[in-house]
Enzyme design. Structure first.
Site, mmCIF file in Angstrom:
data_model
loop_
_atom_site.group_PDB
_atom_site.id
_atom_site.type_symbol
_atom_site.label_atom_id
_atom_site.label_comp_id
_atom_site.label_asym_id
_atom_site.label_seq_id
_atom_site.Cartn_x
_atom_site.Cartn_y
_atom_site.Cartn_z
ATOM 1 N N LYS A 26 51.852 42.756 -34.082
ATOM 2 C CA LYS A 26 53.090 43.479 -34.372
ATOM 3 C C LYS A 26 54.233 42.850 -33.591
ATOM 4 O O LYS A 26 54.352 43.053 -32.380
ATOM 5 C CB LYS A 26 52.990 44.964 -34.007
ATOM 6 C CG LYS A 26 54.166 45.739 -34.586
ATOM 7 C CD LYS A 26 54.511 47.001 -33.840
ATOM 8 C CE LYS A 26 55.209 46.748 -32.544
ATOM 9 N NZ LYS A 26 56.554 46.170 -32.665
ATOM 10 N N GLU A 75 51.136 42.726 -19.891
ATOM 11 C CA GLU A 75 52.072 41.802 -19.224
ATOM 12 C C GLU A 75 53.430 42.478 -19.244
ATOM 13 O O GLU A 75 54.044 42.604 -20.312
ATOM 14 C CB GLU A 75 52.136 40.466 -19.975
ATOM 15 C CG GLU A 75 50.814 39.749 -20.122
ATOM 16 C CD GLU A 75 50.360 39.065 -18.855
ATOM 17 O OE1 GLU A 75 51.026 39.217 -17.808
ATOM 18 O OE2 GLU A 75 49.336 38.391 -18.907
ATOM 19 N N GLU A 110 64.750 45.696 -13.020
ATOM 20 C CA GLU A 110 64.784 44.503 -13.859
ATOM 21 C C GLU A 110 66.020 44.566 -14.752
ATOM 22 O O GLU A 110 66.157 45.485 -15.561
ATOM 23 C CB GLU A 110 63.517 44.436 -14.724
ATOM 24 C CG GLU A 110 63.474 43.196 -15.582
ATOM 25 C CD GLU A 110 62.231 43.130 -16.457
ATOM 26 O OE1 GLU A 110 61.920 44.117 -17.133
ATOM 27 O OE2 GLU A 110 61.572 42.069 -16.452
ATOM 28 N N CYS A 120 60.633 37.231 -18.139
ATOM 29 C CA CYS A 120 59.980 38.180 -17.235
ATOM 30 C C CYS A 120 59.753 37.630 -15.825
ATOM 31 O O CYS A 120 59.802 38.366 -14.853
ATOM 32 C CB CYS A 120 58.654 38.597 -17.828
ATOM 33 S SG CYS A 120 57.627 37.180 -18.276
HETATM 34 P P1 NAD Z 1 59.608 46.740 -25.083
HETATM 35 O O1 NAD Z 1 58.566 47.320 -24.215
HETATM 36 O O2 NAD Z 1 60.748 47.572 -25.479
HETATM 37 O O3 NAD Z 1 58.936 46.252 -26.467
HETATM 38 C C1 NAD Z 1 57.868 45.328 -26.467
HETATM 39 C C2 NAD Z 1 57.063 45.515 -27.735
HETATM 40 O O4 NAD Z 1 56.380 46.755 -27.671
HETATM 41 C C3 NAD Z 1 57.873 45.582 -29.010
HETATM 42 O O5 NAD Z 1 57.131 44.965 -30.046
HETATM 43 C C4 NAD Z 1 58.021 47.078 -29.253
HETATM 44 O O6 NAD Z 1 58.247 47.376 -30.608
HETATM 45 C C5 NAD Z 1 56.686 47.578 -28.778
HETATM 46 N N1 NAD Z 1 56.644 48.945 -28.263
HETATM 47 C C6 NAD Z 1 57.589 49.616 -27.584
HETATM 48 N N2 NAD Z 1 57.132 50.829 -27.210
HETATM 49 C C7 NAD Z 1 55.845 50.907 -27.643
HETATM 50 C C8 NAD Z 1 54.833 51.903 -27.549
HETATM 51 N N3 NAD Z 1 55.042 53.068 -26.947
HETATM 52 N N4 NAD Z 1 53.633 51.627 -28.095
HETATM 53 C C9 NAD Z 1 53.380 50.460 -28.712
HETATM 54 N N5 NAD Z 1 54.316 49.473 -28.837
HETATM 55 C C10 NAD Z 1 55.533 49.707 -28.313
HETATM 56 O O7 NAD Z 1 60.048 45.385 -24.380
HETATM 57 P P2 NAD Z 1 61.142 44.314 -24.869
HETATM 58 O O8 NAD Z 1 62.497 44.847 -24.585
HETATM 59 O O9 NAD Z 1 60.831 43.844 -26.247
HETATM 60 O O10 NAD Z 1 60.803 43.093 -23.895
HETATM 61 C C11 NAD Z 1 61.363 42.963 -22.649
HETATM 62 C C12 NAD Z 1 60.373 43.377 -21.587
HETATM 63 O O11 NAD Z 1 59.182 42.602 -21.707
HETATM 64 C C13 NAD Z 1 60.870 43.128 -20.180
HETATM 65 O O12 NAD Z 1 60.545 44.210 -19.362
HETATM 66 C C14 NAD Z 1 60.095 41.897 -19.756
HETATM 67 O O13 NAD Z 1 59.950 41.736 -18.379
HETATM 68 C C15 NAD Z 1 58.802 42.113 -20.423
HETATM 69 N N6 NAD Z 1 58.087 40.841 -20.554
HETATM 70 C C16 NAD Z 1 56.981 40.642 -19.782
HETATM 71 C C17 NAD Z 1 56.312 39.431 -19.839
HETATM 72 C C18 NAD Z 1 55.083 39.171 -19.019
HETATM 73 O O14 NAD Z 1 54.358 38.232 -19.326
HETATM 74 N N7 NAD Z 1 54.807 39.944 -17.987
HETATM 75 C C19 NAD Z 1 56.778 38.437 -20.680
HETATM 76 C C20 NAD Z 1 57.924 38.676 -21.434
HETATM 77 C C21 NAD Z 1 58.560 39.902 -21.362
#
Ligand code: NAD
Length: 489
Positions: free
Chosen positions: A187, A261, A396, A297
């Site tokens: 997804k 992650e 962050e 991240c």
């Molecule tokens: P987000 O959590 O808003 O969304 C990430 C994904 O999860 C999207 O596909 C979203 O549709 C889905 N999602 C959101 N809530 C959900 C739920 N309750 N259940 C299932 N799926 C859900 O994050 P974002 O804004 O897309 O990405 C940025 C974040 O990702 C930052 O916090 C960043 O640090 C983190 N990130 C972490 C890593 C790592 O490897 N640790 C890498 C890249 C980004």
């Protein structure tokens, strides 16, 4: 220079979903509109995947996995051959994929070309080789006899990717999962869906069997439905800590394996003997602190500077931030593109306002760049005179905003680095590699670099504390998709 804000200036409309190796009509009628962060104009739309679409995708992945003569039952060498074909098909489309990612999330095309176009085929080939090389594992027993340790694929994987590195972070999941013999439903995040169709095209062209990889773009509801779906055996998630916590709760209740992650607030630790000449360190400093417009991240956005060289560090970072070429993400000269969405730009600006209100001194940036009124741009911004208790040092921001925090001794630097809810990345800068390594060893983090930072496919990647659970990449990343069974003979 001509700048195109959508690749080939085309509006991309997709009307189907890739499920069971077919292009099927969505069950719902909603659409996700993708808006260019460079211009604010729509550049495409795709179906908004519903829970019913997730059901169909899981059913296809389940059927593919449960067929004993299918994907999960193939010899590793046959799966490896298919993954290599997928890598080749990805390579054939890599420029388009990089351009689509850049057009959707504002990632500078130079960064997209080096990362989004490179990690997925690299990981496919790496995991193909690793899975192929796993032979029988028979151990001499300590109480007599022998023990055979069998590795079998974990099952159907629900993979959820964020928008910041949509292709790379999806491949962190599907490359080891498919190599292990799992099947998968991916997804993508609603912000970055157009590139996922090119991945589906590559899978189709590579002849991956029906149901091995299924892709359903969608939002939180679709994601949450996937996480708790009874047909799923493992969840692999990259995204925010808030969403990760909700997913962990669901997986805890279901006793479902999960890899998380999550967010970060890492430290860039400058030791007092560090080289600070931008001509020699600029490229590595960029990757470690500002890459992808700060929307990465692992970035070390808390810069810890020795008090003896505090002003010098501030001056170097100020010059560094001010030197960045800001512009349309598809322009090859651009180093800093726009924030991915208007909402996210507002959030980053809110943090800059808060940093100011809490007494931080802005030495570079702090506003919107002149002459770029259409897109969602924020200047690379440096805050001096902040400490580690400031909101901008703790939360962050996910934008091009650095705080410079003073420290006295190496031990203080380590203590400040560790005074964070997060523990994902970071770097240590020193002329003395052993001293840098000693400091790095004491930082509570999943990964850290010495005067450079680049996640290496051969080594586990992930976080401690609120930055996540489990590891991707390396042999550990393959093991995360395998069940172990010990047969005592
Ligand atoms: P987000 O959590 O808003 O969304 C990430 C994904 O999860 C999207 O596909 C979203 O549709 C889905 N999602 C959101 N809530 C959900 C739920 N309750 N259940 C299932 N799926 C859900 O994050 P974002 O804004 O897309 O990405 C940025 C974040 O990702 C930052 O916090 C960043 O640090 C983190 N990130 C972490 C890593 C790592 O490897 N640790 C890498 C890249 C980004």
């Amino acid at each position: 220079m001509t700048i195109t804000s959508a690749p080939a200036d085309e509006y991309l409309a997709h009307r189907t979903l890739y499920i069971g190796a077919e292009w099927v009509a969505p069950r719902g009628t909603g659409t996700i509109e993708v808006v260019s962060p460079n211009t604010g104009l729509p550049i495409g739309d795709v179906p908004d995947g519903t829970p019913a679409d997730i059901d169909a995708a899981v059913a296809a992945a389940r059927a593919a996995f449960d067929d004993p003569s299918g994907w999960s039952g193939l010899p590793a060498s046959e799966r490896a051959a298919a993954l290599r074909r997928l890598a080749d098909e990805f390579d054939a489309r890599k420029d388009r994929i990089a351009a689509l990612v850049s057009a959707q999330n504002g990632m500078p095309i130079s960064v997209a070309g080096q990362l989004e176009a490179v990690y997925p085929p690299t990981l496919l080939r790496y995991y193909a080789e690793l899975a192929e090389a796993q032979g029988p594992d028979v151990r001499d027993g300590m109480f007599g006899g022998t023990v055979e340790v069998q590795r079998s694929p974990l099952g159907v994987v629900g993979a959820i990717a964020p928008w910041n590195f949509p292709q790379t972070l999806a491949s962190f999941k599907y490359a080891p999962a498919l190599a292990a013999g799992c099947t998968l439903v991916l997804k993508p995040s609603p912000e970055t869906v157009l590139d996922s169709y090119v991945l589906a095209e590559a899978a189709e062209a590579a002849g991956l069997p029906a149901g091995v990889i299924n892709i359903v773009p969608g939002g939180r509801e679709a994601g949450a439905h996937l996480v708790e779906h009874p047909g799923i055996d493992k969840v692999a998630f990259t995204g925010s800590t808030a969403a990760g916590r909700r997913i962990a709760e669901t997986c805890g209740r279901l006793l479902r394996p999960v890899t998380l992650e999550l967010g970060g607030k890492s430290a860039t630790i400058v030791l007092d003997d560090a080289e600070l000449d931008l001509a020699s360190i600029g490229n590595e400093l960029f990757v470690a602190t500002l890459a992808n417009n700060g929307q990465t991240c692992f970035l070390g956005t808390r810069v810890l500077a020795p008090r003896s060289r505090y002003d010098e560090v501030v001056d170097v970072l100020t010059a560094f931030a001010a030197s960045m070429t800001i512009g349309d993400s598809l322009d090859p000269a651009t180093q800093i593109g726009p924030m991915a969405t208007a909402h996210h730009r507002d959030r980053v600006e809110g943090y800059i306002a808060q940093g100011r209100a809490e007494g931080g001194r802005i030495t570079a940036g702090g506003g919107r760049p002149a002459g770029l009124d259409a897109g969602w741009y924020v200047q690379p911004t440096v805050f001096a005179d902040v400490d580690n208790t400031a909101t901008i040092s703790r939360e962050e921001i996910f934008g091009p905003v650095l705080s410079v925090i003073g420290y006295d001794t190496d031990a203080d630097a380590v203590a400040i680095a560790n005074d964070s809810e997060y523990g994902l990345g970071g770097t240590v800068w020193s002329a003395d590699p052993e001293r840098a390594r000693s400091v790095a060893s004491r930082v509570q983090t999943g990964t850290i670099g010495l005067s450079r930072y680049i996640p290496d496919p051969i080594a586990p990647f992930g976080g401690v504390k609120q930055s996540g659970m489990g590891r991707e990449l390396g042999p550990e990343g393959l093991a995360a998709y395998q069940n172990l069974k010990s047969i005592y003979r």
